[in-house]
Design an enzyme around this catalytic site. Structure first.
Site, short mmCIF file in Angstrom:
data_model
loop_
_atom_site.label_atom_id
_atom_site.label_comp_id
_atom_site.label_asym_id
_atom_site.label_seq_id
_atom_site.Cartn_x
_atom_site.Cartn_y
_atom_site.Cartn_z
N LYS A 53 33.10 45.56 36.76
CA LYS A 53 32.88 46.63 35.78
C LYS A 53 32.84 46.05 34.35
O LYS A 53 31.97 46.39 33.56
CB LYS A 53 33.98 47.69 35.91
CG LYS A 53 33.87 48.46 37.21
CD LYS A 53 35.13 49.26 37.55
CE LYS A 53 35.00 49.84 38.96
NZ LYS A 53 36.22 50.50 39.44
N GLN A 97 41.96 53.10 37.65
CA GLN A 97 41.55 52.30 38.82
C GLN A 97 42.50 52.59 40.00
O GLN A 97 43.72 52.58 39.83
CB GLN A 97 41.62 50.81 38.42
CG GLN A 97 41.23 49.83 39.48
CD GLN A 97 39.73 49.80 39.75
OE1 GLN A 97 38.91 50.03 38.88
NE2 GLN A 97 39.37 49.54 40.99
N ASP A 120 34.93 59.21 36.14
CA ASP A 120 34.63 59.24 37.58
C ASP A 120 34.70 60.65 38.13
O ASP A 120 34.69 60.84 39.36
CB ASP A 120 35.55 58.28 38.36
CG ASP A 120 34.90 57.81 39.67
OD1 ASP A 120 33.69 58.08 39.88
OD2 ASP A 120 35.58 57.19 40.49
#
Ligand code: NAP
Length: 287
Positions: A53, A97, A120
């Protein structure tokens, strides 16, 4: 029959050409897109995903900051960090995460993220927007899967999609996304019965089970499209494999994604696309 291999890596690379141009366009408007990645603990797979990422963000010209917190971090400390980032007008996107250490609850903490920075799409607000068919942030992996399906079918209307897995990150949001694309959707999980019979009725079969080489030929209708979301370490070799037995299934499927280089690179590309979407919208409303 040998299935067409859907090259997620190449598709992600061509998508990134457009993303780079978008970053340039935002910068001309005085907007520097920024994402913060919050990582707690020392999960080795997470470290690999974070590095991917960070690398793609750098390549695209998106500023990424990684907050690395020790395994012993308390819930209160994570909440405080997220609240500080929510209030930081220069930060457009926040990613928590997973997995978190067992002492922390992902769903509790992810909901601390402001929905307009929830890159997300995992807060209840954004999940609710997807549920209602409203515009919100759509989780990156389901978006990646939807994009890959679009390279096979110009229109998904009426196709039967069977999704193996009902997680918050993949199975549930993908169910809604494909429903919103007019598919007939069946979602299977560990308590489902007659799994292989149901899978054999699928035009589109998406596996997000997380078990190495779980899905063989007997699950697949000839000509079906197989999307393998699984990223698993094979016992012994430690090699990364999907949920699908690729060699066997590609003899019968119409199209199939490989692992690696299928859904994975597209998920990271969509993390960046969602960051740019949030940076554009955030700037319009003066955040
Ligand atoms: P998860 O939270 O563990 O969910 C797995 C799902 O599979 C659960 O819903 C579970 O059912 C279901 N399941 C387990 N065994 C099953 C069986 N025998 N038959 C039918 N369903 C079964 O996993 P996840 O986070 O969704 O991730 C799934 C996989 O995708 C993992 O390999 C992960 O590494 C990978 N992944 C890849 C990407 C990418 O970008 N490529 C992104 C995210 C995840 P229950 O709900 O009943 O337990």
């Amino acid at each position: 029959m040998t299935a067409r291999v859907i090259d997620g890596k190449a598709i992600a690379e061509s998508m990134c050409v457009g993303l780079r141009q978008r970053v340039e366009g935002l910068k001309i408007q005085g907007i520097k897109p920024r994402i913060v990645l919050i990582s707690v603990g020392s999960d080795p797979a997470s470290a690999i995903y974070l590095a991917k990422k960070e690398k793609l963000a750098r390549f695209l010209g998106i500023e990424s900051v990684t907050e690395r917190l020790p395994e012993s971090t308390t819930e209160q400390a994570v909440v405080q960090l997220i609240q500080k980032l929510n209030a930081d007008n220069a930060m457009h996107a926040i990613l928590l995460q997973s997995p978190l250490p067992s002492s922390l609850k992902f769903r509790r903490l992810v909901n601390e993220i402001h929905p307009d920075k929830d890159v997300d799409g995992l807060t209840v607000i954004n999940q609710g927007r997807l549920f209602s068919g409203d515009t919100g942030v759509i989780p990156c992996t389901p978006r990646a899967v939807r994009h890959l399906l679009g390279t096979v079918y110009p229109d998904l209307t009426g196709l039967h999609a069977v999704i193996l897995g009902r997680s918050l990150i993949v199975g549930r949001p993908l169910t809604l996304l494909l429903l919103n694309s007019n598919c007939t959707v069946t979602t299977l999980h560990s308590h489902s019965r007659d799994i292989s019979d149901i899978c054999r009725t699928a035009d589109i079969l998406v596996s997000a089970v997380g078990r190495p080489r779980f899905l063989g030929k007997e699950f697949v209708k000839p000509g079906a499209t197989l999307i393998d979301v699984g990223v698993n370490r094979q016992d012994g070799s430690g090699k990364v494999v999907g949920d699908v037995i690729f060699e066997a299934v590609s003899e019968i499927a119409g199209a199939i994604t490989p692992v690696p280089n299928g859904v994975g690179p597209m998920t990271v590309a969509y993390l960046m696309q969602n960051t740019l979407d949030l940076a554009s919208v955030g700037s319009r409303v003066g955040k």
